[in-house]
Design a protein around this motif. Sequence first.
Motif, PDB file in Angstrom:
ATOM      1  N   GLU A 158       0.826  -1.206   0.000  1.00  0.00           N
ATOM      2  CA  GLU A 158       0.000   0.000   0.000  1.00  0.00           C
ATOM      3  C   GLU A 158       0.863   1.259   0.000  1.00  0.00           C
ATOM      4  N   ASN A 159       1.950   1.239   0.769  1.00  0.00           N
ATOM      5  CA  ASN A 159       2.832   2.407   0.856  1.00  0.00           C
ATOM      6  C   ASN A 159       3.503   2.736  -0.469  1.00  0.00           C
ATOM      7  N   HIS A 160       3.587   1.758  -1.374  1.00  0.00           N
ATOM      8  CA  HIS A 160       4.285   1.959  -2.642  1.00  0.00           C
ATOM      9  C   HIS A 160       3.340   2.136  -3.827  1.00  0.00           C
ATOM     10  N   LEU A 161       2.037   2.067  -3.554  1.00  0.00           N
ATOM     11  CA  LEU A 161       1.055   2.258  -4.625  1.00  0.00           C
ATOM     12  C   LEU A 161       0.279   3.556  -4.471  1.00  0.00           C
ATOM     13  N   HIS A 162      -0.040   3.929  -3.244  1.00  0.00           N
ATOM     14  CA  HIS A 162      -0.977   5.021  -3.008  1.00  0.00           C
ATOM     15  C   HIS A 162      -0.337   6.146  -2.206  1.00  0.00           C
ATOM     16  N   ASP A 172       7.901   0.085 -10.827  1.00  0.00           N
ATOM     17  CA  ASP A 172       7.871  -0.172 -12.261  1.00  0.00           C
ATOM     18  C   ASP A 172       7.061  -1.439 -12.544  1.00  0.00           C
ATOM     19  N   TRP A 173       6.821  -1.691 -13.845  1.00  0.00           N
ATOM     20  CA  TRP A 173       5.966  -2.817 -14.226  1.00  0.00           C
ATOM     21  C   TRP A 173       6.541  -4.158 -13.772  1.00  0.00           C
ATOM     22  N   ASN A 174       7.841  -4.343 -13.952  1.00  0.00           N
ATOM     23  CA  ASN A 174       8.446  -5.625 -13.570  1.00  0.00           C
ATOM     24  C   ASN A 174       8.288  -5.905 -12.081  1.00  0.00           C
ATOM     25  N   THR A 175       8.483  -4.884 -11.259  1.00  0.00           N
ATOM     26  CA  THR A 175       8.359  -5.054  -9.814  1.00  0.00           C
ATOM     27  C   THR A 175       6.918  -5.358  -9.431  1.00  0.00           C
ATOM     28  N   ARG A 176       5.972  -4.715 -10.100  1.00  0.00           N
ATOM     29  CA  ARG A 176       4.555  -4.968  -9.802  1.00  0.00           C
ATOM     30  C   ARG A 176       4.188  -6.422 -10.090  1.00  0.00           C
ATOM     31  N   MET A 177       4.668  -6.951 -11.194  1.00  0.00           N
ATOM     32  CA  MET A 177       4.342  -8.335 -11.532  1.00  0.00           C
ATOM     33  C   MET A 177       5.052  -9.306 -10.587  1.00  0.00           C
ATOM     34  N   LYS A 178       6.268  -8.938 -10.169  1.00  0.00           N
ATOM     35  CA  LYS A 178       6.986  -9.776  -9.200  1.00  0.00           C
ATOM     36  C   LYS A 178       6.212  -9.853  -7.886  1.00  0.00           C
ATOM     37  N   ILE A 179       5.704  -8.728  -7.423  1.00  0.00           N
ATOM     38  CA  ILE A 179       4.954  -8.691  -6.170  1.00  0.00           C
ATOM     39  C   ILE A 179       3.646  -9.471  -6.310  1.00  0.00           C
ATOM     40  N   LEU A 270      -5.851  -5.598  -9.305  1.00  0.00           N
ATOM     41  CA  LEU A 270      -6.350  -4.401  -9.991  1.00  0.00           C
ATOM     42  C   LEU A 270      -5.703  -3.145  -9.412  1.00  0.00           C
ATOM     43  N   GLU A 271      -5.492  -3.111  -8.113  1.00  0.00           N
ATOM     44  CA  GLU A 271      -4.793  -1.980  -7.504  1.00  0.00           C
ATOM     45  C   GLU A 271      -3.362  -1.880  -8.032  1.00  0.00           C
ATOM     46  N   ILE A 272      -2.705  -3.028  -8.166  1.00  0.00           N
ATOM     47  CA  ILE A 272      -1.326  -3.053  -8.665  1.00  0.00           C
ATOM     48  C   ILE A 272      -1.269  -2.515 -10.088  1.00  0.00           C
ATOM     49  N   ILE A 273      -2.247  -2.857 -10.905  1.00  0.00           N
ATOM     50  CA  ILE A 273      -2.267  -2.441 -12.311  1.00  0.00           C
ATOM     51  C   ILE A 273      -2.628  -0.966 -12.452  1.00  0.00           C
TER      52      ILE A 273
END
Length: 372
Positions: A158-162, A172-179, A270-273
Amino acid sequence: MGFFCCVGKSNKNNPADADKAKPSLNVNKKKNWISKDDQLSLDVKNLNLKEDGKGNCKRAQTFTFAELAAATRNFRPDCCLGEGGFGKVYKGQLDRINQDLAIKQLDRNGLQGIREFVVEVLTLSLADHPNLVNLIGFCAEGDQRLLGYEYMPLGSLENHLHDLPCGRRALDWNTRMKIAAGAARGLEYLHDKMKPPVIYRDLKCSNILLGEGYHPKLSDFGLAKVGPSGDKTHVSTRVMGTYGYCAPEYAMTGQLTFKSDIYSFGVVLLEIITGRKAIDQTKPAKQQNLVAWARPLFKDRKNFPQMIDPLLQGQYPVRGSYQAIAIAVMCLQEQPNLRPVIADVVTALNYLASQKYDPGIHPVQGSRRIPS
């Protein structure tokens, strides 16, 4: 709430000899007090939880309240990492084990209580997976209930999205998919590998913690519930969880299934995207609920670029983003039997996480760029 047949570590804390503890009371007649280990056993007994007797629990340490108070400088406000339904979480340095801990202290006037404390200890006593947070120890001394977890230096997803503070770069996109893939693997362990299998019931961005290299771990298992067994299709229980993440059928009927977690995972994905919150009351009325805002956009792939987080500055793979949205769409099906099982979600996200996007090689989606 019948739960695990085990006495020892809970979702987040366990006694050092938890695997030997019995759900019975050993009272020292001479001093007329209950030992710390026995206090946890008393909690278990009062909640009608059953003992495993097979010695399957992981060992966790038993901490004294004085130790944890010293580790947090008597719970000083500047050591506080955050606050949830259980209570406040502090960062502490425990000299005895020379390790930083995240120490969660039960708020006796809070939304959660002894039941959640015990469930967390028991859950993490049986769990062992790289995408679940490690319980180091706990304190059940008198009326004090505290859990000591491994410290996760990057905080929550949450701290890294909002609401990013000035100077913090968006994921970045790669980190989001890794998470996303790591969180899915943690959920797969709960559903398919744990004995008995567990429904998480509180999957959300604030409960996904990040370690070095943005390695994700699920945390906060106080609402976890043993899943249905045999020919049972669901568990009937009081509706618990967080608004915006709860599956609609569970919210309406109290019938909890593994597919309830799949819906919650769809909201997280969906939040990650999108970079949007599950519920955001600062937005216009029709956009406050993330899923309600996204459903009309799901119907046509031409709308998919509108859903990508603008903080990505157009640096994302078109094909990969469409596939990620498609996974979220499947998880968010209103009919639970249409949602995928978690193993299929893991397979799909592991693939997406393996497809590395390089903005220096791949085209940047200019239509979604915003000023730095």
